[in-house]
Design a protein around this motif. Structure first.
Motif, PDB file in Angstrom:
ATOM      1  N   ASN A   1     -22.889 -74.948  30.881  1.00 11.58           N
ATOM      2  CA  ASN A   1     -24.320 -75.338  31.854  1.00 11.58           C
ATOM      3  C   ASN A   1     -24.123 -76.638  32.338  1.00 11.58           C
ATOM      4  N   PRO A   2     -23.178 -76.654  33.423  1.00 14.23           N
ATOM      5  CA  PRO A   2     -22.932 -77.988  34.168  1.00 14.23           C
ATOM      6  C   PRO A   2     -23.699 -78.254  35.182  1.00 14.23           C
ATOM      7  N   THR A   3     -24.193 -79.645  35.355  1.00 18.94           N
ATOM      8  CA  THR A   3     -24.836 -79.996  36.491  1.00 18.94           C
ATOM      9  C   THR A   3     -23.905 -80.497  37.608  1.00 18.94           C
ATOM     10  N   THR A   4     -22.688 -80.809  37.373  1.00 23.79           N
ATOM     11  CA  THR A   4     -21.739 -81.039  38.538  1.00 23.79           C
ATOM     12  C   THR A   4     -20.520 -80.313  38.409  1.00 23.79           C
ATOM     13  N   VAL A   5     -20.236 -79.411  39.549  1.00 25.19           N
ATOM     14  CA  VAL A   5     -19.122 -78.651  39.588  1.00 25.19           C
ATOM     15  C   VAL A   5     -18.525 -78.820  40.890  1.00 25.19           C
ATOM     16  N   LEU A   6     -16.990 -78.892  40.679  1.00 26.99           N
ATOM     17  CA  LEU A   6     -15.940 -79.135  41.954  1.00 26.99           C
ATOM     18  C   LEU A   6     -15.253 -77.759  41.874  1.00 26.99           C
ATOM     19  N   GLU A   7     -15.262 -77.052  43.209  1.00 30.92           N
ATOM     20  CA  GLU A   7     -14.203 -75.784  43.296  1.00 30.92           C
ATOM     21  C   GLU A   7     -13.381 -76.127  44.247  1.00 30.92           C
ATOM     22  N   LEU A   8     -12.087 -76.053  44.083  1.00 35.11           N
ATOM     23  CA  LEU A   8     -10.854 -76.279  44.878  1.00 35.11           C
ATOM     24  C   LEU A   8     -10.603 -75.061  45.311  1.00 35.11           C
ATOM     25  N   GLY A   9     -10.702 -74.739  46.583  1.00 34.16           N
ATOM     26  CA  GLY A   9     -10.394 -73.136  47.316  1.00 34.16           C
ATOM     27  C   GLY A   9     -11.782 -72.345  47.298  1.00 34.16           C
TER      28      GLY A   9
END
Ligand SMILES: O=C(NCCCCc1cc2ccncc2s1)c1cc(-c2ccc(F)cc2)cc(O)c1O
Ligand SMILES: [Mg+2]
Length: 214
Positions: A58-66
């Protein structure tokens, strides 16, 4: 002029998916990639593992690389709580242009910030430019030889906190041996391998989930 595979994938979404329905966008892409043309989306099998990690965290900050065409972007954003933010980095402007339209078709654009550029250049700017202090989840799905240097860069930039989760695609195929060695041997990570298959094939692949211990 000839269309590109990402353009044909987008057309399949616009033809077969319902605007504002993320699940129908995911289904349309998987159907296109199974029946018409293979494409390097995380896919339905690994996508279910991704979904379970996101739902549990249940994340509030997500980083996607690609980002590629936005398939995993839509899968992740669809599971985020209100006001959660997903920042996704894409190097290739043609991929980014298609991804923006796929994300818009799914109706999830207000949860997603797509940034064009190279991870090595953008990661050091994230705190000042995007107002994010640390990430609850990072999904690594970009150049396989950038997983390790970018993980070390995120550590150095203070973007990971105790409990941050790194979830890496393709650790078997195409493979990220130096990254696997690092997260499996470092005392600063607790790692777990989820065996699966390369998207839309019977070839072995898997996701590596690594918890940063601080
Ligand atoms: O290369 C892959 N994915 C990265 C594309 C590189 C895009 C980038 C994004 C970005 C953002 C920021 N900075 C720098 C970069 S570079 C990839 C390849 C295969 C595959 C597997 C078997 C094959 F026979 C042929 C391809 C499967 C996959 O699931 C992949 O993810
Ligand atoms: Mg991948």
């Amino acid at each position: 002029t000839q269309s590109t595979r990402p353009q044909r994938l987008l057309s399949a979404v616009q033809k077969n998916a319902t605007r504002g329905d993320p699940c129908s966008v995911v289904k349309a892409i998987d159907q296109f990639c199974r029946s018409k043309e293979w494409a390097m989306n995380v896919g339905d099998e690994k996508g279910c593992i991704l979904d379970s990690v996101v739902s549990e965290l249940n994340p509030t900050t997500v980083l996607e690389l690609g980002t590629y065409c936005g398939y995993s972007t839509v899968r992740i954003a669809n599971l985020l709580p209100p006001h959660a933010k997903l920042i996704t980095l894409e190097f290739n402007p043609d991929f980014a242009a298609i991804a923006r339209q796929v994300i818009a078709w799914s109706g999830l654009e207000e949860k997603v910030q797509l940034v064009e550029g190279a991870s090595g250049d953008l990661i050091p700017k994230i705190k000042q430019d995007f107002g994010v202090q640390t990430f609850d989840l990072v999904f690594l799905d970009h150049w396989k030889d950038r997983y390790l240097p970018d993980t070390k860069l995120m550590e150095a930039c203070g973007l990971l906190r105790k409990g941050s989760i790194l979830l890496a695609d393709n650790v078997i195929c195409p493979g990220t041996p130096d990254y696997l060695e690092y997260v499996r041997s470092s005392p600063r990570y607790e790692s777990q391998y989820f065996k699966s298959h390369l998207e839309y094939t019977k070839v072995e692949d898997g996701l590596e989930k690594s918890v940063f211990l601080g």
